[in-house]
Design a protein around this motif. Structure first.
Motif, PDB file in Angstrom:
ATOM      1  N   VAL A 115      -5.657   9.504  15.833  1.00  0.00           N
ATOM      2  CA  VAL A 115      -4.642   9.018  16.766  1.00  0.00           C
ATOM      3  C   VAL A 115      -3.240   9.380  16.282  1.00  0.00           C
ATOM      4  N   ASN A 116      -2.939   9.010  15.043  1.00  0.00           N
ATOM      5  CA  ASN A 116      -1.547   9.077  14.572  1.00  0.00           C
ATOM      6  C   ASN A 116      -1.067  10.478  14.227  1.00  0.00           C
ATOM      7  N   VAL A 117      -1.977  11.323  13.767  1.00  0.00           N
ATOM      8  CA  VAL A 117      -1.573  12.676  13.360  1.00  0.00           C
ATOM      9  C   VAL A 117      -2.073  13.727  14.347  1.00  0.00           C
ATOM     10  N   LYS A 118      -3.377  13.764  14.550  1.00  0.00           N
ATOM     11  CA  LYS A 118      -3.913  14.744  15.504  1.00  0.00           C
ATOM     12  C   LYS A 118      -3.324  14.513  16.892  1.00  0.00           C
ATOM     13  N   GLY A 119      -3.159  13.258  17.285  1.00  0.00           N
ATOM     14  CA  GLY A 119      -2.607  12.943  18.589  1.00  0.00           C
ATOM     15  C   GLY A 119      -1.199  13.488  18.759  1.00  0.00           C
ATOM     16  N   VAL A 120      -0.355  13.299  17.745  1.00  0.00           N
ATOM     17  CA  VAL A 120       1.012  13.817  17.810  1.00  0.00           C
ATOM     18  C   VAL A 120       1.003  15.339  17.821  1.00  0.00           C
ATOM     19  N   TRP A 121       0.181  15.927  16.951  1.00  0.00           N
ATOM     20  CA  TRP A 121       0.108  17.393  16.904  1.00  0.00           C
ATOM     21  C   TRP A 121      -0.317  17.963  18.255  1.00  0.00           C
ATOM     22  N   ALA A 146       6.809   3.141   7.003  1.00  0.00           N
ATOM     23  CA  ALA A 146       5.670   3.465   6.142  1.00  0.00           C
ATOM     24  C   ALA A 146       5.539   4.964   5.927  1.00  0.00           C
ATOM     25  N   GLY A 147       6.269   5.761   6.686  1.00  0.00           N
ATOM     26  CA  GLY A 147       6.261   7.205   6.508  1.00  0.00           C
ATOM     27  C   GLY A 147       7.232   7.699   5.459  1.00  0.00           C
ATOM     28  N   ILE A 148       8.047   6.795   4.925  1.00  0.00           N
ATOM     29  CA  ILE A 148       8.991   7.200   3.880  1.00  0.00           C
ATOM     30  C   ILE A 148       8.801   6.402   2.594  1.00  0.00           C
ATOM     31  N   ARG A 149       7.786   5.529   2.558  1.00  0.00           N
ATOM     32  CA  ARG A 149       7.514   4.746   1.361  1.00  0.00           C
ATOM     33  C   ARG A 149       6.040   4.374   1.345  1.00  0.00           C
ATOM     34  N   GLY A 150       5.548   3.956   0.200  1.00  0.00           N
ATOM     35  CA  GLY A 150       4.186   3.471   0.121  1.00  0.00           C
ATOM     36  C   GLY A 150       4.093   2.051   0.660  1.00  0.00           C
ATOM     37  N   VAL A 151       2.932   1.702   1.199  1.00  0.00           N
ATOM     38  CA  VAL A 151       2.732   0.370   1.753  1.00  0.00           C
ATOM     39  C   VAL A 151       1.423  -0.190   1.200  1.00  0.00           C
ATOM     40  N   LYS A 152       1.504  -1.301   0.515  1.00  0.00           N
ATOM     41  CA  LYS A 152       0.326  -1.926  -0.058  1.00  0.00           C
ATOM     42  C   LYS A 152      -0.679  -2.297   1.026  1.00  0.00           C
ATOM     43  N   ASN A 153      -1.932  -1.914   0.801  1.00  0.00           N
ATOM     44  CA  ASN A 153      -3.054  -2.235   1.685  1.00  0.00           C
ATOM     45  C   ASN A 153      -2.983  -1.540   3.054  1.00  0.00           C
ATOM     46  N   MET A 154      -2.115  -0.534   3.187  1.00  0.00           N
ATOM     47  CA  MET A 154      -2.067   0.254   4.418  1.00  0.00           C
ATOM     48  C   MET A 154      -1.906   1.726   4.065  1.00  0.00           C
ATOM     49  N   SER A 155      -2.684   2.181   3.103  1.00  0.00           N
ATOM     50  CA  SER A 155      -2.506   3.523   2.549  1.00  0.00           C
ATOM     51  C   SER A 155      -2.747   4.626   3.575  1.00  0.00           C
ATOM     52  N   ILE A 156      -3.764   4.467   4.411  1.00  0.00           N
ATOM     53  CA  ILE A 156      -4.091   5.529   5.363  1.00  0.00           C
ATOM     54  C   ILE A 156      -3.050   5.568   6.475  1.00  0.00           C
ATOM     55  N   TYR A 157      -2.640   4.405   6.946  1.00  0.00           N
ATOM     56  CA  TYR A 157      -1.567   4.343   7.940  1.00  0.00           C
ATOM     57  C   TYR A 157      -0.303   4.994   7.386  1.00  0.00           C
ATOM     58  N   SER A 158       0.045   4.643   6.148  1.00  0.00           N
ATOM     59  CA  SER A 158       1.235   5.221   5.520  1.00  0.00           C
ATOM     60  C   SER A 158       1.115   6.736   5.426  1.00  0.00           C
ATOM     61  N   ALA A 159      -0.039   7.214   5.013  1.00  0.00           N
ATOM     62  CA  ALA A 159      -0.247   8.667   4.917  1.00  0.00           C
ATOM     63  C   ALA A 159      -0.104   9.335   6.280  1.00  0.00           C
ATOM     64  N   SER A 160      -0.610   8.685   7.310  1.00  0.00           N
ATOM     65  CA  SER A 160      -0.528   9.275   8.655  1.00  0.00           C
ATOM     66  C   SER A 160       0.909   9.388   9.125  1.00  0.00           C
ATOM     67  N   LYS A 161       1.729   8.402   8.794  1.00  0.00           N
ATOM     68  CA  LYS A 161       3.121   8.435   9.240  1.00  0.00           C
ATOM     69  C   LYS A 161       3.954   9.403   8.400  1.00  0.00           C
ATOM     70  N   HIS A 162       3.602   9.587   7.123  1.00  0.00           N
ATOM     71  CA  HIS A 162       4.209  10.676   6.355  1.00  0.00           C
ATOM     72  C   HIS A 162       3.911  12.014   7.034  1.00  0.00           C
ATOM     73  N   ALA A 163       2.677  12.161   7.515  1.00  0.00           N
ATOM     74  CA  ALA A 163       2.287  13.406   8.178  1.00  0.00           C
ATOM     75  C   ALA A 163       3.056  13.612   9.474  1.00  0.00           C
ATOM     76  N   VAL A 164       3.322  12.548  10.215  1.00  0.00           N
ATOM     77  CA  VAL A 164       4.103  12.668  11.448  1.00  0.00           C
ATOM     78  C   VAL A 164       5.497  13.209  11.144  1.00  0.00           C
ATOM     79  N   ILE A 165       6.095  12.732  10.067  1.00  0.00           N
ATOM     80  CA  ILE A 165       7.414  13.237   9.688  1.00  0.00           C
ATOM     81  C   ILE A 165       7.331  14.709   9.304  1.00  0.00           C
ATOM     82  N   GLY A 166       6.265  15.109   8.612  1.00  0.00           N
ATOM     83  CA  GLY A 166       6.077  16.520   8.280  1.00  0.00           C
ATOM     84  C   GLY A 166       5.942  17.393   9.513  1.00  0.00           C
ATOM     85  N   LEU A 167       5.164  16.932  10.484  1.00  0.00           N
ATOM     86  CA  LEU A 167       5.038  17.669  11.744  1.00  0.00           C
ATOM     87  C   LEU A 167       6.385  17.775  12.448  1.00  0.00           C
TER      88      LEU A 167
END
Length: 249
Positions: A115-121, A146-167
């Protein structure tokens, strides 16, 4: 300071409620025709009705952003209905469960990323050529603090939002000379259904931000409209943080 828009048509995904609904309503208030996209037909039609009740023009497009066929059809329907696409806000997203990183199953990882990465792409894949062909446009992707910092207990969500910023940054570099501005907005904790799930229904909502409160969907919509407006004409590849200073603390 009033916003200045040169185009006529906006597309907002994840617009059945929350931030997406607020963005759709804000676009309509500026006189734009709005395509309201979501897989939730009831919520999406509700957003359309709110726009029409206020005297605006809108149409609902059902779309599951994880489906390339749906995304392609969504963009084609917007162009068929309104003749062009000037602004797109790729807002659809999910947070997934809250737990420590090793507890996630591959299926849970895939669900968030789809949803968060493939969907945006996929949205960018079909929006960018349309805008390039018509001579320009503006796109805002919804990332997160969460796309510019780590978030405790939401690692995959955080990673997905980092990826959105990269895209976002990569698309901005690729299409700047085509007259297309691509940016991202990074909300903090916003008082939406998702935001309340993230804080687990905590009674005291004031402790999460230095600002002493959660943000409103309308405050994020204001940032999105600025990034789409001509007043942000030299703003490209930017991840705008709107988070009540949570990332500064």
């Amino acid at each position: 300071m009033a916003m200045k828009f040169s185009g006529q048509v906006a597309l907002v995904t994840g617009a059945a409620g929350g931030i997406g609904r607020a963005v759709a309503l804000a676009f309509a208030a500026e006189g734009l025709k709005v395509a309201v996209a979501d897989f939730n037909a009831e919520g999406g039609e509700g957003t359309v009705q709110l726009i029409r009740d206020a005297g605006g023009e809108a149409t609902f497009v059902r779309c599951d952003v994880t489906s390339e066929a749906d995304v392609k059809a969504m963009v084609e329907q917007v162009v068929a209905t309104y003749g062009r696409l000037d602004y797109a806000v790729n807002n659809a997203g999910i947070e997934g469960k809250k737990d420590r990183l090793p507890t996630f199953e591959a299926s849970e990882f895939d669900a968030i990323m789809n949803v968060n990465v493939k969907g945006v792409w996929q949205c960018l894949k079909y929006q960018l050529p349309v805008m390039a062909a018509q001579g320009g446009g503006a796109i805002v992707n919804t990332a997160s603090v969460a796309g510019i910092r780590g978030v405790k207990n939401m690692s995959i969500y955080s990673a997905s939002k980092h990826a959105v910023i990269g895209l976002t940054k990569s698309a901005a570099v690729e299409f700047a000379k085509k007259g297309i501005r691509v940016n991202a907005v990074c909300p903090g904790l916003i008082e939406t259904d998702m935001g309340l799930r993230v804080i687990d229904g905590a009674v005291d909502k004031t402790v999460y931000h230095p600002a002493g409160r959660m943000g409103s969907p309308e405050e994020i919509a204001d940032a999105v409209l600025y990034l789409c407006s001509d007043q942000a004409s030299f703003t490209m590849g930017h991840a705008m943080v709107v988070d009540g200073a949570i990332s500064a603390a």
